[in-house]
Motif scaffolding. Sequence first.
Motif, mmCIF file in Angstrom:
data_model
loop_
_atom_site.group_PDB
_atom_site.id
_atom_site.type_symbol
_atom_site.label_atom_id
_atom_site.label_comp_id
_atom_site.label_asym_id
_atom_site.label_seq_id
_atom_site.Cartn_x
_atom_site.Cartn_y
_atom_site.Cartn_z
ATOM 1 N N ALA A 16 54.793 1.744 -24.932
ATOM 2 C CA ALA A 16 54.503 2.736 -23.763
ATOM 3 C C ALA A 16 53.252 2.410 -23.189
ATOM 4 O O ALA A 16 52.423 3.295 -23.018
ATOM 5 C CB ALA A 16 54.765 4.022 -23.908
ATOM 6 N N GLY A 31 62.551 -0.517 -17.893
ATOM 7 C CA GLY A 31 62.319 0.204 -19.343
ATOM 8 C C GLY A 31 63.564 1.088 -19.677
ATOM 9 O O GLY A 31 64.383 1.539 -18.696
ATOM 10 N N ALA A 47 57.281 3.465 -30.309
ATOM 11 C CA ALA A 47 57.309 3.247 -28.857
ATOM 12 C C ALA A 47 56.483 2.190 -28.297
ATOM 13 O O ALA A 47 55.407 1.951 -28.812
ATOM 14 C CB ALA A 47 57.095 4.671 -28.096
ATOM 15 N N SER A 94 52.680 4.502 -19.429
ATOM 16 C CA SER A 94 52.751 5.894 -19.363
ATOM 17 C C SER A 94 51.859 6.651 -20.491
ATOM 18 O O SER A 94 51.338 7.737 -20.309
ATOM 19 C CB SER A 94 54.117 6.528 -19.396
ATOM 20 O OG SER A 94 54.679 6.235 -20.846
ATOM 21 N N ASN A 95 51.714 5.870 -21.687
ATOM 22 C CA ASN A 95 51.133 6.230 -22.935
ATOM 23 C C ASN A 95 51.872 7.640 -23.430
ATOM 24 O O ASN A 95 51.551 8.152 -24.439
ATOM 25 C CB ASN A 95 49.682 6.735 -22.592
ATOM 26 C CG ASN A 95 48.707 5.183 -22.625
ATOM 27 O OD1 ASN A 95 49.137 4.338 -23.026
ATOM 28 N ND2 ASN A 95 48.047 5.555 -21.539
ATOM 29 N N ASN A 124 61.010 4.929 -26.750
ATOM 30 C CA ASN A 124 61.062 4.351 -25.371
ATOM 31 C C ASN A 124 60.362 3.074 -25.448
ATOM 32 O O ASN A 124 59.383 2.628 -26.189
ATOM 33 C CB ASN A 124 60.463 5.276 -24.307
ATOM 34 C CG ASN A 124 58.939 5.807 -24.552
ATOM 35 O OD1 ASN A 124 58.614 5.639 -25.833
ATOM 36 N ND2 ASN A 124 58.160 6.076 -23.544
ATOM 37 N N GLN A 125 61.057 2.020 -24.519
ATOM 38 C CA GLN A 125 60.619 0.811 -24.394
ATOM 39 C C GLN A 125 60.254 0.461 -22.989
ATOM 40 O O GLN A 125 61.324 0.368 -22.316
ATOM 41 C CB GLN A 125 61.732 -0.314 -24.969
ATOM 42 C CG GLN A 125 62.097 0.070 -26.407
ATOM 43 C CD GLN A 125 60.990 -0.177 -27.444
ATOM 44 O OE1 GLN A 125 60.376 -1.084 -27.331
ATOM 45 N NE2 GLN A 125 60.794 0.804 -28.318
ATOM 46 N N GLU A 126 59.037 0.415 -22.601
ATOM 47 C CA GLU A 126 58.632 0.198 -21.294
ATOM 48 C C GLU A 126 58.605 -1.275 -20.882
ATOM 49 O O GLU A 126 58.816 -2.307 -21.521
ATOM 50 C CB GLU A 126 57.487 0.762 -20.820
ATOM 51 C CG GLU A 126 57.596 2.382 -21.011
ATOM 52 C CD GLU A 126 56.328 3.454 -20.622
ATOM 53 O OE1 GLU A 126 55.210 2.745 -20.366
ATOM 54 O OE2 GLU A 126 56.462 4.439 -20.734
ATOM 55 N N CYS A 182 64.593 4.854 -21.905
ATOM 56 C CA CYS A 182 63.975 6.093 -22.538
ATOM 57 C C CYS A 182 64.571 5.944 -24.097
ATOM 58 O O CYS A 182 65.720 5.364 -24.543
ATOM 59 C CB CYS A 182 64.613 7.208 -22.075
ATOM 60 S SG CYS A 182 64.273 7.774 -20.228
ATOM 61 N N TYR A 235 58.726 -1.409 -13.820
ATOM 62 C CA TYR A 235 59.147 -0.010 -14.514
ATOM 63 C C TYR A 235 60.465 0.132 -14.849
ATOM 64 O O TYR A 235 60.687 0.642 -15.886
ATOM 65 C CB TYR A 235 58.020 0.966 -13.656
ATOM 66 C CG TYR A 235 56.767 0.909 -13.862
ATOM 67 C CD1 TYR A 235 56.093 -0.185 -14.476
ATOM 68 C CD2 TYR A 235 56.033 1.879 -13.217
ATOM 69 C CE1 TYR A 235 54.756 -0.221 -14.682
ATOM 70 C CE2 TYR A 235 54.489 1.908 -13.209
ATOM 71 C CZ TYR A 235 54.031 0.794 -13.741
ATOM 72 O OH TYR A 235 52.679 1.076 -13.830
ATOM 73 N N HIS A 245 54.732 8.587 -25.578
ATOM 74 C CA HIS A 245 55.627 7.999 -26.712
ATOM 75 C C HIS A 245 56.625 8.936 -27.069
ATOM 76 O O HIS A 245 56.395 10.038 -27.599
ATOM 77 C CB HIS A 245 54.689 7.807 -27.925
ATOM 78 C CG HIS A 245 53.667 6.705 -27.486
ATOM 79 N ND1 HIS A 245 53.090 5.666 -28.818
ATOM 80 C CD2 HIS A 245 52.985 5.949 -26.375
ATOM 81 C CE1 HIS A 245 52.265 4.920 -28.178
ATOM 82 N NE2 HIS A 245 52.155 5.229 -26.840
#
Length: 162
Positions: free
Chosen positions: A39, A71, A37, A42-43, A62-64, A73, A68, A45
């Motif tokens: 992230a 990104g 991930a 958001s941290n 997920n790739q942020e 999911c 925002y 993962h």
Amino acid sequence: MKHISSEIKYDLYESMDELSSEDKSLMLAAIEATGTAYAPYSNFHVGAAVLMENGQVVRGSNQENAAYPSGLCAERVAVFAAGSQFPGVKIKAIAITAMFDDLKEPLSVSPCGDCRQVMAEYEHRYKANIRLIITAGKGKIMVIPNTKTLLPLMFNAENLKK
Ligand code: THU
């Protein structure tokens, strides 16, 4: 006027060891996918693993993005990768899990509305149920028989027909 209701039915397992070996190995692939991930915001993962009818497993995380909404999911990363790598091959199941970067234990997660819509489209398109295997926190796992369960009254291709 008619009163119509619908209910959600799914199986709740107490631990991963109660799962079938196919579901357990798919969940282990999803857990591994959390490690890829991106992230930083958001941290949180998230890992997803898609099982195709040809036996292939396609993973996603997920790739942020600093912008925002740009990104994506984990579920859509995995499902779109599966659709583009194996066009025409049905999706049998998807395992989904999440972890905070500093806490290496599977968390409770629930696919967002956009991911539900995307997964349900694949189900509708191939006329084949996609099983969802999702971590529910405290070691528990939910197994949901199909994505329609999570998106009753979904908008689909039939709605676009005249
Ligand atoms: N996220 C997923 O990847 N899948 C889900 O089912 C829920 C949320 C991601 C989006 C974002 O990168 C982070 O988790 C926090 O919302």
